[in-house]
Design an enzyme around this catalytic site. Structure first.
Site, PDB file in Angstrom:
ATOM      1  N   GLN A 133     -13.436   5.203  -5.260  1.00 21.80           N
ATOM      2  CA  GLN A 133     -12.295   5.834  -5.292  1.00 21.80           C
ATOM      3  C   GLN A 133     -11.581   6.222  -6.442  1.00 21.80           C
ATOM      4  OE1 GLN A 133      -9.075   3.142  -4.073  1.00 21.80           O
ATOM      5  NE2 GLN A 133      -7.876   4.808  -2.950  1.00 21.80           N
ATOM      6  N   GLY A 134     -11.651   7.597  -6.924  1.00 20.73           N
ATOM      7  CA  GLY A 134     -11.492   7.984  -8.089  1.00 20.73           C
ATOM      8  C   GLY A 134      -9.911   8.574  -8.011  1.00 20.73           C
ATOM      9  N   SER A 136      -6.607   6.460  -9.668  1.00 22.81           N
ATOM     10  CA  SER A 136      -5.782   6.182 -10.881  1.00 22.81           C
ATOM     11  C   SER A 136      -6.460   7.026 -12.095  1.00 22.81           C
ATOM     12  CB  SER A 136      -6.079   4.676 -11.253  1.00 22.81           C
ATOM     13  OG  SER A 136      -5.447   4.150 -10.092  1.00 22.81           O
ATOM     14  N   GLU A 250      -6.103   2.347   3.560  1.00 17.72           N
ATOM     15  CA  GLU A 250      -6.330   1.306   2.403  1.00 17.72           C
ATOM     16  C   GLU A 250      -5.447   0.117   2.759  1.00 17.72           C
ATOM     17  OE1 GLU A 250      -6.171   2.497  -1.674  1.00 17.72           O
ATOM     18  OE2 GLU A 250      -6.860   0.411  -2.217  1.00 17.72           O
ATOM     19  N   SER A 376       1.251  -1.258  -6.066  1.00 18.07           N
ATOM     20  CA  SER A 376       1.832  -2.302  -6.461  1.00 18.07           C
ATOM     21  C   SER A 376       2.718  -2.874  -5.598  1.00 18.07           C
ATOM     22  CB  SER A 376       2.494  -2.435  -7.907  1.00 18.07           C
ATOM     23  OG  SER A 376       3.577  -1.576  -7.966  1.00 18.07           O
ATOM     24  N   GLU A 378       5.721  -3.658  -6.068  1.00 21.36           N
ATOM     25  CA  GLU A 378       7.230  -2.980  -6.543  1.00 21.36           C
ATOM     26  C   GLU A 378       7.039  -1.625  -5.737  1.00 21.36           C
ATOM     27  OE1 GLU A 378       5.431  -4.579  -8.874  1.00 21.36           O
ATOM     28  OE2 GLU A 378       6.806  -6.236  -9.201  1.00 21.36           O
TER      29      GLU A 378
END
Ligand SMILES: Cc1cc2nc3c(=O)[nH]c(=O)nc-3n(C[C@H](O)[C@H](O)[C@H](O)COP(=O)(O)OP(=O)(O)OC[C@H]3O[C@@H](n4cnc5c(N)ncnc54)[C@H](O)[C@@H]3O)c2cc1C
Lengths: 393, 383
Positions: A133-134, A136, A250, A376, A378
């Site tokens: 998975q590209g 980030s 995901e 994340s 958060e």
């Protein structure tokens, strides 16, 4: 979706049980499937795994709900659930489970064209092509839409250059689904979704070592990589919509029921001893273990409840709350396991530490990633607050 | 929300509508005396509303059809109780239609069931459980003495708090017929009309205006026929009744927590400070998101436990404790946050936040506290 009649349900369960019993290699019982799903070298070296993978591929049960022309078995979600339950009951695992089945496959089914589906889905269904998975980039983590990897239309192909990071399994992957920038004027509206062959000229994947000692992810460099026109999924600049859907898949798979987690009580008795009433001889640690175990049980009940409620199968916005519950409970459990082992839970290598102790240590370190990847803790809370609860801003 | 059949969906919708219309939080306010505690002269419930609830068949949901009920299951009753919990509706539904009815279903003889269940089912009779004797739930420590007397028994001692004890006509009383407080052996349950001679009742003026009772027993005579279950062997039966009671309370708490959260969320979307809606502040957004997650766990635990009673699941004891402890912790947190996130207005008696807070703490103690149920779950699971 049509509900299965109870009688068909029971009949199918018997059928699945018999087939799995006859075909699952006993040597793989209770072996962590993740090992082979994630590590191509370990998978290639294990004959039992290869046999199991081939059998499941032929049966189409790695992706039971996909149509047969895509390598599936054309079954309903309910059938798929029964296969999963029967597999778990014999200590088995799905050898096909991968980024391909969990993320790209369901996304292609919704957004891919027929040629893309036929080209890729069968190879996902046989786990012959590994995907990474590209998404980030160094400057685009939580703020994923800030990504900069350039993609230029060269007429007969796309030209991609830029850098991805934290790309899990990139050094072992055959293909990568990549988010690229096709328009610099608009942030979300300038992103496209591209399928890239990792053998392409100009790609370099450099493994990065994690705090747990494994090299789970890589930096990936794209230097003027040529990508065929037909590899763009959906429309140009529609990538953000597609990526958001993929991220839902995901999160959904991240918070799926993990086969029953062994209770920590017996281990705690061994390491800490028991008091006169047979209780773990550390009131404070015992109380925290109990609370965590209870939360885990309530969490499992929640996964079952939401699955029963989800009439159309697909993941909902509630998934962000679920992911945070899951990561919180599992991380805390990993901390508690190390705490039960005391100083012996802090070894890195060598005989004085048992294999289980070293495994616990590394699993604890690895678990810190649960609240970072896939969005994340958060960021999930932001999503729950805004989309599920409708809070402003 | 559990997957419901058509009748259950109708029942839930009807309950939701009726409760909001007939017993909104303002109805509870009528039972209060300035600021806290029950107003003098209040019975801690609304008798007219109770009659309407009976009319709708709610008191007989788990009562067998042979005794005038609908035999419609605990999950169905739980749906109604959850709706009542949303508006903190004060009624003896849990004490009577769930706890007393469960006790009779579990252990009543044909005669006992025929005598008491029809009245419970049509609401003409209110039943309750008189189990606890002190500030903490501890069934084995039951001390109230029952001694053989003539051809029956004589009861002496005290019970407190007895939920809905002032309005109950029938109390199912846990007593000690042998052994010493702390023993599981020697416990016996009795079916006792509350107009029995020698019983003195005193209302407890509690923060939630619900007025449970203190019972003083002075040689209350009970006939042999009124023993529920076996003499001296009631410990397991008491556990089974209490587990159902705890699950019922947890369903009420789920309703209260859900509503407290909804009210708070509305406030976060309307209150403006620093020129912004306070719900746009990330600190508060994250708090709301976390509470939402806890509510998910609580709903699952409660619904699983209700379904487990209906399915006669052997895991019921552990699931009961899971439900009560989870609901206890969640309602505790949400009711406290309800006050906090409302700021000053949340501290006033005029605002509903305090009512949720007060009921939350009472519900937490009822039929075993959060701590009690965690400890029980731990024991059942080998910790
Ligand atoms: C083990 C592992 C595997 C991964 N695998 C992949 C992969 O295969 N492919 C891929 O594309 N990516 C992968 N990732 C990357 C992952 O998705 C990112 O790490 C994640 O999105 C966070 O981005 P970041 O690391 O840049 O942190 P940052 O975004 O810089 O975040 C730093 C801190 O700031 C907080 N923060 C950021 N924005 C906000 C906000 N708006 N409000 C409140 N807090 C905020 C974050 O929560 C975090 O605590 C992986 C990560 C890990 C750890």
């Amino acid at each position: 979706m049509a509900e299965m009649e109870p009688i068909d349900r029971e009949e199918f369960r018997q059928e699945a049980r018999a087939w799995l019993k006859a075909n699952f290699p006993p040597a793989l019982t209770n072996v962590p499937g993740l090992l082979f799903q994630g590590d191509a070298h370990a998978a290639a070296a294990n004959a039992d795994y290869q046999l199991w993978r081939e059998r499941m591929t032929d049966k189409g049960w790695g992706v039971p709900t996909w149509a047969p022309r895509y390598g599936g078995a054309g079954l309903t979600e309910a059938h798929g659930k029964i296969i999963g339950e029967e597999l778990a009951a014999i200590g088995g695992f799905n050898p096909i489970r991968s980024y391909g089945t969990m993320m790209l496959g369901p996304t292609l089914l919704e957004y891919g064209d027929e040629a893309q589906k036929l080209e890729h889905l069968p190879f996902i269904a046989s786990h012959e092509r590994r995907w990474c998975q590209g998404f980030s980039e160094p400057g685009a983590g939580s703020d994923l839409a800030a990504l900069q990897t350039k993609c230029i239309d060269m007429g007969d192909h796309w030209l991609v250059s830029g850098q991805k990071i934290w790309t899990s399994g990139a050094d072992q992957a055959d293909w990568c689904f990549v988010l690229v920038r096709t328009d610099t004027e608009r942030k979300q509206g300038g992103i496209s979704f591209l399928l890239v062959d990792m053998q392409s000229e100009g790609i370099e994947a450099r493994p990065i070592v994690l705090i747990s000692g494994s090299t789970h992810f890589c930096e990936v460099f794209f230097n003027d990589v040529k990508v065929p026109k037909g590899n763009l999924v959906g429309e140009v600049n529609q990538g953000w919509t597609i990526a958001k859907r993929l991220l839902q898949f995901e999160r959904n798979s991240l918070s799926e029921v993990k086969a029953d987690i062994t209770p920590l009580a017996p281990l705690a008795h061994d390491y800490l001893g028991t008091d006169a009433l047979g209780r773990i001889d550390s009131p404070d640690l015992r109380a925290r273990l109990v609370r965590n175990a209870m939360r885990h049980e309530a969490y499992m009940a929640t996964v079952r409840r939401l699955a029963a409620e989800a009439k159309n199968g697909g993941p909902s916005h509630g998934v962000s709350a679920l992911k945070n519950l899951w990561s919180g409970i599992i991380q805390e459990r990993a901390e508690l396991l190390v705490e039960i082992m005391g100083a012996d839970g802090l070894g890195w290598a060598g005989d004085p530490y048992s294999a289980a102790e070293k495994e616990a240590t590394r699993a604890w370190l690895h678990s810190k990633a649960f609240s970072i990847y896939g969005g994340s803790y958060e960021v999930q809370n932001n999503i729950t607050a805004k989309r599920t609860l409708g809070l402003p801003g | 929300m559990a997957v419901l059949n058509e009748e259950q969906t109708m029942l839930k919708d009807m309950a939701s509508e009726w409760v909001r219309d007939r017993l909104p939080v303002t109805a509870l306010r009528g039972l209060y005396d300035h600021g806290g505690g029950g107003g003098s002269g209040s019975d801690g419930y609304d008798a007219d509303a109770w009659a309407e609830m009976a009319q709708m068949g709610w008191c007989g949901i788990i009562v067998p059809e042979a005794h005038g009920g609908a035999d419609f299951g605990y999950l169905s009753l739980g749906l109604v109780i959850e709706e009542l919990g949303r508006t903190l509706a004060a009624s003896p539904l849990i004490s009577s239609a769930l706890v007393a009815a469960s006790a009779l279903r579990l252990a009543g003889t044909q005669n006992q069931q025929a005598r008491w269940l029809p009245g419970i089912a049509d609401g003409s009779l209110i039943g309750t459980l008189a189990l606890d004797e002190g500030p903490h739930h501890a069934p084995e420590r039951t001390a109230l003495a029952a001694t053989a007397s003539g051809d029956g028994w004589a009861l002496s001692g005290t019970k407190r708090p007895v939920q809905d004890g002032m309005i109950a006509n029938l109390a199912i009383v846990a007593t000690r017929t042998s052994g010493a407080p702390g023993d599981r052996d020697g416990l016996t349950l009795f079916l006792m009309p509350t107009d029995s001679a020698g019983l003195e009742r005193q209302a407890l003026d509690q923060i939630d205006a619900r007025r449970p009772a203190l019972y003083r027993f002075d040689s209350v005579n009970i006939a042999v026929n009124d023993v529920l279950g076996e003499v001296g062997k009631a410990a397991d039966l008491i556990d089974a009744i209490r587990d159902r009671a705890a699950i019922g309370m947890a369903a009420e708490m789920l309703g209260s927590a859900t509503q407290a959260f909804d009210i708070t969320l509305d406030y976060l979307k309307t209150r403006v400070q620093f020129g912004a809606i306070i719900g746009s502040f990330q600190a508060l957004q994250h708090r709301a998101a976390e509470l939402f997650g806890e509510l998910q766990l609580t709903r699952s635990a409660v619904e699983t436990a209700l379904a487990a009673i209906d399915a006669d699941d052997p895991a019921l004891p552990a699931l009961a404790s899971l439900a009560k402890a989870t609901a206890g912790e969640t309602l505790h947190r949400i009711s406290s946050q309800m006050v906090q996130l409302h700021g000053g207005i949340g501290m006033t008696h005029e605002h509903d936040a305090g009512l949720y807070l007060k009921r939350a703490r009472v519900a937490e103690q009822c039929h075993g506290s959060t701590a009690w149920h965690r400890e029980r779950w731990a024991r059942l699971n080998g910790y």
